[in-house]
Design a protein around this motif. Structure first.
Motif, PDB file in Angstrom:
ATOM      1  N   HIS A  88      41.248  25.376  17.991  1.00 48.38           N
ATOM      2  CA  HIS A  88      40.000  25.823  17.354  1.00 48.38           C
ATOM      3  C   HIS A  88      39.143  26.545  18.386  1.00 48.38           C
ATOM      4  O   HIS A  88      38.451  25.932  19.186  1.00 48.38           O
ATOM      5  CB  HIS A  88      39.246  24.610  16.785  1.00 48.38           C
ATOM      6  CG  HIS A  88      38.141  24.962  15.839  1.00 48.38           C
ATOM      7  ND1 HIS A  88      38.178  24.663  14.494  1.00 48.38           N
ATOM      8  CD2 HIS A  88      36.955  25.577  16.039  1.00 48.38           C
ATOM      9  CE1 HIS A  88      37.066  25.082  13.921  1.00 48.38           C
ATOM     10  NE2 HIS A  88      36.302  25.642  14.827  1.00 48.38           N
ATOM     11  N   HIS A 147      36.731  30.250  19.219  1.00 44.75           N
ATOM     12  CA  HIS A 147      35.998  31.394  18.655  1.00 44.75           C
ATOM     13  C   HIS A 147      35.849  32.481  19.713  1.00 44.75           C
ATOM     14  O   HIS A 147      34.778  33.067  19.861  1.00 44.75           O
ATOM     15  CB  HIS A 147      34.610  30.960  18.169  1.00 44.75           C
ATOM     16  CG  HIS A 147      34.589  29.896  17.113  1.00 44.75           C
ATOM     17  ND1 HIS A 147      35.039  30.109  15.825  1.00 44.75           N
ATOM     18  CD2 HIS A 147      34.165  28.603  17.140  1.00 44.75           C
ATOM     19  CE1 HIS A 147      34.878  28.984  15.111  1.00 44.75           C
ATOM     20  NE2 HIS A 147      34.358  28.054  15.885  1.00 44.75           N
ATOM     21  N   GLU A 175      36.990  27.905   9.040  1.00 49.09           N
ATOM     22  CA  GLU A 175      36.598  26.574   8.766  1.00 49.09           C
ATOM     23  C   GLU A 175      35.764  26.511   7.500  1.00 49.09           C
ATOM     24  O   GLU A 175      35.048  27.446   7.158  1.00 49.09           O
ATOM     25  CB  GLU A 175      35.856  25.944   9.954  1.00 49.09           C
ATOM     26  CG  GLU A 175      34.626  26.655  10.497  1.00 49.09           C
ATOM     27  CD  GLU A 175      34.196  25.980  11.814  1.00 49.09           C
ATOM     28  OE1 GLU A 175      34.510  26.534  12.863  1.00 49.09           O
ATOM     29  OE2 GLU A 175      33.573  24.900  11.762  1.00 49.09           O
ATOM     30  N   HIS A 205      38.551  19.085  12.024  1.00 41.79           N
ATOM     31  CA  HIS A 205      38.231  19.724  13.299  1.00 41.79           C
ATOM     32  C   HIS A 205      37.072  18.991  13.966  1.00 41.79           C
ATOM     33  O   HIS A 205      36.174  18.505  13.281  1.00 41.79           O
ATOM     34  CB  HIS A 205      37.966  21.204  13.028  1.00 41.79           C
ATOM     35  CG  HIS A 205      36.662  21.733  13.470  1.00 41.79           C
ATOM     36  ND1 HIS A 205      36.386  21.980  14.788  1.00 41.79           N
ATOM     37  CD2 HIS A 205      35.560  22.083  12.778  1.00 41.79           C
ATOM     38  CE1 HIS A 205      35.160  22.453  14.863  1.00 41.79           C
ATOM     39  NE2 HIS A 205      34.640  22.519  13.675  1.00 41.79           N
ATOM     40  N   ASP A 216      36.615  24.426  20.358  1.00 38.50           N
ATOM     41  CA  ASP A 216      35.493  24.931  19.565  1.00 38.50           C
ATOM     42  C   ASP A 216      34.608  25.827  20.442  1.00 38.50           C
ATOM     43  O   ASP A 216      33.401  25.903  20.240  1.00 38.50           O
ATOM     44  CB  ASP A 216      34.668  23.794  18.936  1.00 38.50           C
ATOM     45  CG  ASP A 216      33.821  24.281  17.754  1.00 38.50           C
ATOM     46  OD1 ASP A 216      34.091  25.380  17.232  1.00 38.50           O
ATOM     47  OD2 ASP A 216      32.873  23.575  17.362  1.00 38.50           O
TER      48      ASP A 216
HETATM   49 ZN   LIG Z   1      34.148  26.023  15.080  1.00 33.00          ZN
END
Ligand SMILES: [Zn+2]
Length: 257
Positions: A6, A8, A95, A154, A204
């Motif tokens: 996960h 970004h 998500e 997550h 994340d």
């Molecule tokens: Zn996220």
């Protein structure tokens, strides 16, 4: 050997140095990544990002986060459907989920968008990446009613009872840097009890930076810090833990090289 499930790193304002950061990740053997979208436009950027780097072990998702739940229209749903059917780099939807902590969208809008994306994922036989904050009762009820089998929770931060309910249903629990924070002993207890075949790791990034880098921007290479703690708790070497979690990720996301 390691998979950040996960990330970004397609957020270009956060990561102007993204190519350096990919090199650092590879040096740390974090050589598999799932790039996760949060809104329709952000999801299309995530897809472009991984397509531009098609030689890398990078895949993406399409999803609408509960904070932006109002953006999931019928047109978006149709576009997601056709993209999933035509783009092998898309390995999951999300998500998606419920966030009653920040409550940036009305509950009914969050629920409607969550259910719609769960149904689309079932139709397309894709895994779902689920975000839940202060909304476990509704989230578990809806997941149960919709009946999705391929579910990833997550940045898992629920309690032991919730964790047990999740692994009894065969859901995957993904641990982020939050598990490394001194005050979160309860999460380390959960991590010690999760069935091996259902555990994943994630950054994340740019959020949730693990110890000892807390306070800095997070990046995929730092997933190793989370892996170190979990490997120790599970009585494995770091290498064994990396292999295990990458195998688990491969199974749930079903990526093709
Ligand atoms: Zn996220």
């Amino acid at each position: 050997m390691f998979t950040d499930t996960h990330s970004h790193i397609h957020f270009s304002h956060e990561f102007p140095d993204v190519e350096d950061l990919i090199v650092r990740a590879e040096r740390a053997q974090v050589d598999h990544q799932i790039i996760v979208g949060c809104t329709p436009d952000d999801s299309y950027l995530a897809l472009e990002f991984v397509k531009k780097r098609s030689g890398k072990n990078m895949w993406s998702t399409l999803g609408v986060h509960p904070h932006s739940a109002n953006l999931f229209t019928e047109e978006v749903e149709q576009k997601f459907r056709s993209l999933v059917l035509s783009e092998p780099k898309i390995v999951a939807l999300g998500e998606m989920g419920l966030d009653y902590f920040r409550n940036l969208q009305p509950k009914d809008v969050q629920i409607k968008t969550f259910r719609s994306q769960l149904r689309l994922a079932k139709e397309l036989n894709k895994a779902v990446v689920v975000h839940v904050r202060d909304a476990w009762d509704d989230a578990l009820k809806i997941l149960g009613e919709e009946g999705n089998k391929k579910v990833i929770l997550h940045c898992f931060t629920g309690d032991m009872n919730i964790a047990q309910e999740c692994w009894d249903r065969g859901y995957y629990l993904s641990f982020s840097g939050v598990v490394t924070y001194p005050k979160n002993g309860y999460l380390r207890d959960i991590a010690m009890s999760v069935p091996e075949e259902l555990i994943l790791i994630e950054t994340d990034c740019p959020y949730l930076t693990p110890q000892p880098y807390r306070g800095k921007r997070n990046e995929p290479a730092f997933v190793i810090e989370t892996a170190k703690i979990l490997a120790m708790l599970m009585g494995m070497t770091l290498e064994e833990f990396g292999k295990l979690t990458t195998q688990n990720a491969k199974k749930i996301f079903g990526w093709k090289k």
